[in-house]
Scaffold this motif. Structure first.
Motif: not given
Lengths: 272, 272
Positions: A158-187
């Protein structure tokens, strides 16, 4: 050693980006493991021993244990892996997602009960459904981003602000949720161009990539799209193609699993 | 009798829209249940017996069992409820979400192992992550739509085609996923205006509404926003406020739970 460091060390030690998925389907186990109380444990143990020098991680899918009431066998698998192959990360594939107090119970389940180095989680309930896992500073959280199934597009595309939702999730994790460097993603491997898009967003963050093997994803396209500059950054998962490999003359199931795992590892390495 | 019919019958029989959540936190159990092998089972059993004529459903949260390795006690709770109070639906709150072959294992876990009448699932992986549950035609699937936690907005409030994502999920379920009439939605009580928006999209579909009680959602606003024309359509969940009610003079924990459950039921009914 934290999850990301442990994963980096396993990539290097085994020269492998292959994650071996443990999906013990009772209908497909070799006959000697069926109908015995701890057949699942012994089957997974033999798979682990046959592939531990070829894999960068093992990933049990908890649904296969939960359907059979076999959580005790999953506990034993975790304990065995930590005892015999302590340098190989254990990823619990459970895709949990719930609010704070409940998420903390799920974190206890994954990290304390099963001894997982990392656990897969769903992003749908947001930051405070993921934060409780971060209290275990040496463990990892692998967030669903783009999944390999057909219906994955229903929400993720689904398109959110001109990008598909999954890219928004990737951005959220990279910019915010990964503050301790503990995150990875399923793709998922079924969409190499989308792996490329996610890699561009998340830099060096590890990607867990299901969808090769039985699901048909293209290994070369996957590796070219997902590799980091260092030629790593991925846990490329194969489950059924390895667990239920058809033995050739003179092989048993574990030797067949080893052969397919090694072929897959080489096929991946050819394009790193 | 299928899930929706069973739920309708329970609403009518007990004149209640109250769902009692079973979140057995070992740190908060009465002393007599702590540290015993089956303390969780006996605690939940007493709560069930004390409230079964006041509730439209019971909703165990599986994380509390999984963290302790107490799945066997959850099995016993399911069996007890079916035996003693067979007209009250059992909702397994597990928020699963995975692709087809794996989702089917989770459906087996919920419906066959625990005997759940319905199970909560995440929509993030799309239609084919929900379809396998529909093979059990007499059971229900309750899809996460708008959750009661603060981080819920991270994804659910993203704008898709001029509407927040959670409304898109409600529309998807109403238009497509509910083709067998087995679906319900989770919509948190902390956002009554959003309950109203979902109700307008989904017609008579039942809503599971967490967030009153300990989470602070307003009962009157929730009921006015979510009721159907028939004055029903909701399972309004309260867990901790009932399970861990502070006894008054002369009460024990179960009597206190019954008192708070009945007060909550009346508070809901005052606005139907």
């Amino acid at each position: 050693m934290n999850f990301i460091n442990k994963l980096n060390a396993a990539w290097a030690a085994n020269d492998s980006l292959l994650c071996v998925g443990l999906d013990p389907d009772m209908d497909r186990l070799p006959a000697q493991f069926r109908g015995t109380p701890d057949g699942i444990y012994h089957f997974c143990k033999e798979i682990i021993d046959a592939t531990a020098d070829l894999a960068c991680a093992f990933k049990p899918q908890i649904a296969y244990f939960a359907a059979l009431g076999a959580e005790g066998q999953l506990e034993r698998i975790g304990a065995y892996l930590r005892d015999r192959h302590p340098h190989i990360p254990l990823i619990l594939d459970s895709k949990r997602g719930d609010i704070g107090a409940t998420a903390k119970q799920y974190a206890r389940e994954a990290y304390d009960r099963y001894g997982a180095d990392a656990v897969t989680v769903s992003p749908y309930m947001g930051a405070d459904s993921v934060e409780p896992y971060m209290e275990w500073r040496d463990r990892g959280v692998i967030v669903l981003c783009r999944t390999s199934n057909q219906g994955g597009s229903d929400l993720q595309f689904l398109e959110v602000n001109g990008k598909p939702l999954y890219q928004h999730v990737a951005q959220l994790v990279a910019d915010k949720w990964n503050s301790n460097g503990q995150c990875a993603l399923v793709v998922g491997a079924t969409f190499p161009e989308e792996i490329r898009a996610v890699r561009a967003i998340v830099g060096e963050m590890p990607l867990l990539i299901p969808g090769i093997g039985a699901q048909g994803g293209d290994i070369e396209a996957t590796v070219r799209a997902g590799r980091t500059d260092a030629g790593a950054g991925m846990m490329i998962n194969s489950s059924r193609a390895i667990l239920y490999a058809t033995p050739q003359a003179g092989e048993d199931f574990a030797q067949a699993a080893r052969r397919v795992a090694d072929e897959t590892r080489h096929a991946i390495n050819a394009h790193r």
